[in-house]
Design a protein around this motif. Structure first.
Motif, PDB file in Angstrom:
ATOM      1  N   LYS A  19       1.026  -0.864  -0.446  1.00 31.91           N
ATOM      2  CA  LYS A  19       0.076   0.021  -0.021  1.00 31.91           C
ATOM      3  C   LYS A  19       0.925   1.618   0.364  1.00 31.91           C
ATOM      4  CE  LYS A  19      -4.092  -2.154   2.256  1.00 31.91           C
ATOM      5  NZ  LYS A  19      -4.389  -1.806   3.366  1.00 31.91           N
ATOM      6  N   ALA A  20       2.185   1.499  -0.042  1.00 32.14           N
ATOM      7  CA  ALA A  20       3.127   2.340  -0.259  1.00 32.14           C
ATOM      8  C   ALA A  20       3.845   1.679  -0.682  1.00 32.14           C
ATOM      9  CB  ALA A  20       3.224   2.796   1.271  1.00 32.14           C
ATOM     10  N   GLU A  21       4.681   3.096  -1.304  1.00 29.53           N
ATOM     11  CA  GLU A  21       6.557   2.818  -1.538  1.00 29.53           C
ATOM     12  C   GLU A  21       8.039   2.783  -0.414  1.00 29.53           C
ATOM     13  OE1 GLU A  21       7.208   4.640  -5.580  1.00 29.53           O
ATOM     14  OE2 GLU A  21       5.032   4.375  -5.689  1.00 29.53           O
ATOM     15  N   THR A  22       6.610   2.942   0.653  1.00 29.66           N
ATOM     16  CA  THR A  22       7.747   2.700   1.821  1.00 29.66           C
ATOM     17  C   THR A  22       8.136   1.614   2.755  1.00 29.66           C
ATOM     18  OG1 THR A  22       6.557   4.390   2.835  1.00 29.66           O
ATOM     19  CG2 THR A  22       8.536   5.052   1.812  1.00 29.66           C
ATOM     20  N   THR A  23       8.855   1.266   3.572  1.00 31.87           N
ATOM     21  CA  THR A  23       8.392   0.231   4.263  1.00 31.87           C
ATOM     22  C   THR A  23       7.618   0.764   5.962  1.00 31.87           C
ATOM     23  OG1 THR A  23      10.985  -0.788   4.734  1.00 31.87           O
ATOM     24  CG2 THR A  23      10.015  -1.326   6.418  1.00 31.87           C
ATOM     25  N   TYR A  24       6.868  -0.110   5.930  1.00 33.25           N
ATOM     26  CA  TYR A  24       5.562   1.197   7.268  1.00 33.25           C
ATOM     27  C   TYR A  24       5.345  -0.967   7.846  1.00 33.25           C
ATOM     28  CZ  TYR A  24       2.355  -1.714   3.916  1.00 33.25           C
ATOM     29  OH  TYR A  24       1.498  -2.740   2.566  1.00 33.25           O
ATOM     30  N   THR A  25       4.598  -0.783   8.980  1.00 37.81           N
ATOM     31  CA  THR A  25       4.748  -1.701   9.696  1.00 37.81           C
ATOM     32  C   THR A  25       2.662  -2.155   9.621  1.00 37.81           C
ATOM     33  OG1 THR A  25       5.318  -1.512  11.428  1.00 37.81           O
ATOM     34  CG2 THR A  25       3.901  -2.341  12.070  1.00 37.81           C
ATOM     35  N   ALA A  26       2.408  -3.851   9.097  1.00 37.89           N
ATOM     36  CA  ALA A  26       0.755  -4.510   9.230  1.00 37.89           C
ATOM     37  C   ALA A  26       0.309  -5.207  10.745  1.00 37.89           C
ATOM     38  CB  ALA A  26       0.534  -4.362   7.909  1.00 37.89           C
ATOM     39  N   GLU A  27      -0.161  -5.492  10.693  1.00 34.24           N
ATOM     40  CA  GLU A  27      -1.244  -6.279  11.812  1.00 34.24           C
ATOM     41  C   GLU A  27      -1.465  -7.729  11.358  1.00 34.24           C
ATOM     42  OE1 GLU A  27      -3.101  -5.613  15.786  1.00 34.24           O
ATOM     43  OE2 GLU A  27      -4.330  -6.136  13.822  1.00 34.24           O
ATOM     44  N   VAL A  28      -1.064  -8.924  11.404  1.00 36.84           N
ATOM     45  CA  VAL A  28      -1.286  -9.550  11.387  1.00 36.84           C
ATOM     46  C   VAL A  28      -2.369 -10.458  12.314  1.00 36.84           C
ATOM     47  CG1 VAL A  28      -1.512 -12.396  10.392  1.00 36.84           C
ATOM     48  CG2 VAL A  28       0.371 -10.450   9.427  1.00 36.84           C
ATOM     49  N   LYS A  29      -3.373 -11.327  12.103  1.00 39.20           N
ATOM     50  CA  LYS A  29      -4.057 -11.811  13.394  1.00 39.20           C
ATOM     51  C   LYS A  29      -4.946 -12.627  13.192  1.00 39.20           C
ATOM     52  CE  LYS A  29      -8.137  -9.253  13.928  1.00 39.20           C
ATOM     53  NZ  LYS A  29      -9.070  -8.398  14.420  1.00 39.20           N
ATOM     54  N   SER A  30      -5.238 -13.791  14.573  1.00 44.58           N
ATOM     55  CA  SER A  30      -5.531 -14.845  13.475  1.00 44.58           C
ATOM     56  C   SER A  30      -6.812 -15.656  14.754  1.00 44.58           C
ATOM     57  CB  SER A  30      -4.557 -16.143  14.562  1.00 44.58           C
ATOM     58  OG  SER A  30      -4.997 -17.485  14.554  1.00 44.58           O
ATOM     59  N   VAL A  31      -8.006 -15.251  14.723  1.00 41.81           N
ATOM     60  CA  VAL A  31      -9.542 -15.929  15.330  1.00 41.81           C
ATOM     61  C   VAL A  31      -9.648 -16.766  14.941  1.00 41.81           C
ATOM     62  CG1 VAL A  31     -11.536 -14.288  15.641  1.00 41.81           C
ATOM     63  CG2 VAL A  31      -9.576 -13.731  14.342  1.00 41.81           C
ATOM     64  N   LYS A  32     -10.000 -17.657  16.831  1.00 43.86           N
ATOM     65  CA  LYS A  32     -11.024 -19.137  15.908  1.00 43.86           C
ATOM     66  C   LYS A  32     -11.857 -18.928  17.758  1.00 43.86           C
ATOM     67  CE  LYS A  32     -10.079 -24.176  16.542  1.00 43.86           C
ATOM     68  NZ  LYS A  32      -9.733 -24.750  16.142  1.00 43.86           N
ATOM     69  N   SER A  33     -13.096 -19.268  17.395  1.00 41.83           N
ATOM     70  CA  SER A  33     -13.804 -19.168  18.242  1.00 41.83           C
ATOM     71  C   SER A  33     -13.616 -20.307  19.361  1.00 41.83           C
ATOM     72  CB  SER A  33     -15.378 -20.135  17.339  1.00 41.83           C
ATOM     73  OG  SER A  33     -16.243 -20.444  18.783  1.00 41.83           O
ATOM     74  N   GLY A  34     -13.945 -19.715  20.587  1.00 37.21           N
ATOM     75  CA  GLY A  34     -13.604 -20.430  22.076  1.00 37.21           C
ATOM     76  C   GLY A  34     -12.369 -20.492  22.480  1.00 37.21           C
ATOM     77  N   PHE A  35     -10.960 -19.606  21.781  1.00 42.18           N
ATOM     78  CA  PHE A  35      -9.890 -18.770  22.384  1.00 42.18           C
ATOM     79  C   PHE A  35      -9.409 -16.874  21.305  1.00 42.18           C
ATOM     80  CE2 PHE A  35      -9.558 -22.813  20.880  1.00 42.18           C
ATOM     81  CZ  PHE A  35      -7.882 -23.810  20.806  1.00 42.18           C
ATOM     82  N   GLU A  36      -8.661 -16.651  22.493  1.00 41.34           N
ATOM     83  CA  GLU A  36      -8.194 -15.213  22.252  1.00 41.34           C
ATOM     84  C   GLU A  36      -7.617 -14.936  21.285  1.00 41.34           C
ATOM     85  OE1 GLU A  36      -6.004 -12.054  25.260  1.00 41.34           O
ATOM     86  OE2 GLU A  36      -6.646 -13.447  26.598  1.00 41.34           O
ATOM     87  N   GLU A  37      -7.825 -14.292  20.512  1.00 38.14           N
ATOM     88  CA  GLU A  37      -7.656 -13.787  19.224  1.00 38.14           C
ATOM     89  C   GLU A  37      -5.855 -13.395  19.597  1.00 38.14           C
ATOM     90  OE1 GLU A  37      -8.283  -8.863  18.789  1.00 38.14           O
ATOM     91  OE2 GLU A  37      -9.817 -10.518  17.963  1.00 38.14           O
ATOM     92  N   GLN A  38      -4.938 -13.162  18.610  1.00 33.75           N
ATOM     93  CA  GLN A  38      -3.750 -13.669  18.715  1.00 33.75           C
ATOM     94  C   GLN A  38      -2.789 -12.674  17.717  1.00 33.75           C
ATOM     95  OE1 GLN A  38      -1.106 -13.424  21.358  1.00 33.75           O
ATOM     96  NE2 GLN A  38      -0.620 -15.107  20.882  1.00 33.75           N
ATOM     97  N   LYS A  39      -2.115 -11.586  18.238  1.00 32.28           N
ATOM     98  CA  LYS A  39      -2.026 -10.170  17.477  1.00 32.28           C
ATOM     99  C   LYS A  39      -0.365 -10.352  17.150  1.00 32.28           C
ATOM    100  CE  LYS A  39      -5.474  -7.286  18.260  1.00 32.28           C
ATOM    101  NZ  LYS A  39      -6.222  -6.397  19.072  1.00 32.28           N
ATOM    102  N   VAL A  40       0.069 -10.129  15.628  1.00 28.72           N
ATOM    103  CA  VAL A  40       1.572  -9.483  15.050  1.00 28.72           C
ATOM    104  C   VAL A  40       1.511  -8.792  13.841  1.00 28.72           C
ATOM    105  CG1 VAL A  40       3.757 -10.883  14.170  1.00 28.72           C
ATOM    106  CG2 VAL A  40       1.956 -12.478  16.140  1.00 28.72           C
ATOM    107  N   ASP A  41       2.710  -8.210  14.598  1.00 30.34           N
ATOM    108  CA  ASP A  41       2.859  -7.241  13.801  1.00 30.34           C
ATOM    109  C   ASP A  41       4.023  -7.638  12.771  1.00 30.34           C
ATOM    110  OD1 ASP A  41       1.131  -5.570  15.350  1.00 30.34           O
ATOM    111  OD2 ASP A  41       2.481  -4.486  16.395  1.00 30.34           O
ATOM    112  N   VAL A  42       4.294  -7.203  11.706  1.00 28.57           N
ATOM    113  CA  VAL A  42       5.371  -7.430  10.799  1.00 28.57           C
ATOM    114  C   VAL A  42       5.456  -6.297   9.768  1.00 28.57           C
ATOM    115  CG1 VAL A  42       4.092  -9.862  10.340  1.00 28.57           C
ATOM    116  CG2 VAL A  42       3.690  -7.922   8.411  1.00 28.57           C
ATOM    117  N   SER A  43       7.186  -6.077   9.318  1.00 26.25           N
ATOM    118  CA  SER A  43       7.345  -5.189   8.280  1.00 26.25           C
ATOM    119  C   SER A  43       7.055  -5.779   6.835  1.00 26.25           C
ATOM    120  CB  SER A  43       8.507  -5.174   9.164  1.00 26.25           C
ATOM    121  OG  SER A  43       9.151  -4.181   8.075  1.00 26.25           O
ATOM    122  N   LEU A  44       7.127  -4.388   6.525  1.00 22.86           N
ATOM    123  CA  LEU A  44       6.653  -4.745   4.511  1.00 22.86           C
ATOM    124  C   LEU A  44       7.005  -3.601   4.509  1.00 22.86           C
ATOM    125  CD1 LEU A  44       2.101  -5.968   4.340  1.00 22.86           C
ATOM    126  CD2 LEU A  44       4.646  -7.198   4.506  1.00 22.86           C
ATOM    127  N   ALA A  45       8.376  -4.393   3.592  1.00 22.28           N
ATOM    128  CA  ALA A  45       9.455  -2.997   2.483  1.00 22.28           C
ATOM    129  C   ALA A  45       8.682  -3.394   1.252  1.00 22.28           C
ATOM    130  CB  ALA A  45      10.539  -3.740   3.027  1.00 22.28           C
TER     131      ALA A  45
END
Length: 305
Positions: A95-121
């Motif tokens: 979405k940009a021509e510079t390095t930026y941070t994006a959020e990856v999230k996993s969701v499943k019923s019965g579990f608390e969602e988990q998030k991890v930040d990644v760098s996209l360049a």
């Protein structure tokens, strides 16, 4: 005694009831603790790495492992589902021509969602591609502006040619198109043809008018000549004529005609002289001095001494 037994029985019943209520409360509390423990368990989420680089077109892929059938989100947008083994791949475009941070999230019923930040360049190849695209767009923009300017200039030249119906103005318009960078003569074929048709019509009309005026002028001169000839004949018939039919214009015999171009003279069809009287064989006709001179005739030495 009987009364004491009744009171004792009531006490036993009440005690049993309170005990039963306490047991149920403890049981409910235990179930809630178990459910709470299950809900607060976070879904597992592991990525191969946290820094990702795009390919030369700006496309990237994020791979990892989570709970089976868990739903994956990238910056809040649903991006896929893990397989039965929990493996997943998230694909996307930068979405940009510079390095930026994006959020990856996993969701499943019965579990608390988990998030991890990644760098996209962006890769260097992708940056070069975007720069080339911008350059191409800028060149296209400049070319369009140049073409529009040339079209405006060409329109003005054609408007001038249409107003004047002058072949030189039309030639100027055609030459401009021929030397322009972005215009093609084929785009103006119809317009050029229409103007040429009008120019031809105007020229033909002018030629017809010129011929009409020339004819009128010739007729006017012929009428004036006839009038002069008639006047000369009238003058001649009123004077003296010798036996040879000499024309007496009122001047002394043997003199050259006066400078008056309308002075009557005698000429023959093949002779090179004009005469004051018949002085030889041939058919003589009357003409003016101007007509005789226009035919290249000179004065007869016998008639004009």
């Amino acid at each position: 005694m009987k009364r004491l037994m009744v009171i004792f029985s009531f006490f036993v019943v009440m005690t049993s009831g309170l005990a039963a209520c306490g047991s149920e409360a403890v049981s409910d509390k235990s179930n809630q603790d178990v459910q709470t423990e299950e809900k607060i368990k976070k879904v597992s989420l592991e990525l191969e790495k946290t820094e990702f680089e795009s390919n030369d077109t700006g496309h990237f892929e994020i791979s990892g492992k989570t709970e089976s059938d868990a739903t994956l989100y990238l910056d809040g947008e649903k991006s896929g589902t893990a397989d039965q083994d929990g493996n997943f791949t998230i694909s996307g475009e930068l979405k940009a021509e510079t390095t930026y941070t994006a959020e990856v999230k996993s969701v499943k019923s019965g579990f608390e969602e988990q998030k991890v930040d990644v760098s996209l360049a962006p890769s260097q190849a992708y940056l070069a591609l975007k720069e080339a695209e911008r350059k191409k767009e800028e060149e296209a923009k400049i070319a369009l502006e140049e073409k529009q300017a040339e079209q405006t200039e060409a329109d003005q030249l054609f408007q001038k040619a249409e107003a004047s119906l002058n072949s030189t103005d039309l030639a100027n318009a055609e030459n401009y198109i021929a030397t322009s960078k972005h215009l093609s003569k084929t785009s103006y074929t119809t317009r050029i043809s229409d103007i040429n048709t009008k120019i031809t019509a105007k020229r033909q009309a002018a030629e017809r008018e010129k011929a009409k005026l020339a004819k009128a002028e010739t007729e006017k001169k012929q009428a004036e000549l006839r009038k002069q000839q008639e006047a000369a004949r009238d003058k001649s018939s009123g004077g003296n004529a010798n036996g040879n039919g000499a024309v007496q214009g009122g001047g002394s015999s043997g003199q050259a005609p006066s400078a008056d171009e309308s002075t009557p003279v005698l000429v023959t069809a093949t002779g090179s002289k004009y005469h004051k009287r018949k002085c030889g064989n041939g058919t003589y006709t009357q003409a003016t001095l101007a007509e005789a001179k226009s035919r290249g005739l000179s004065a007869c030495s016998k008639c004009y001494r």
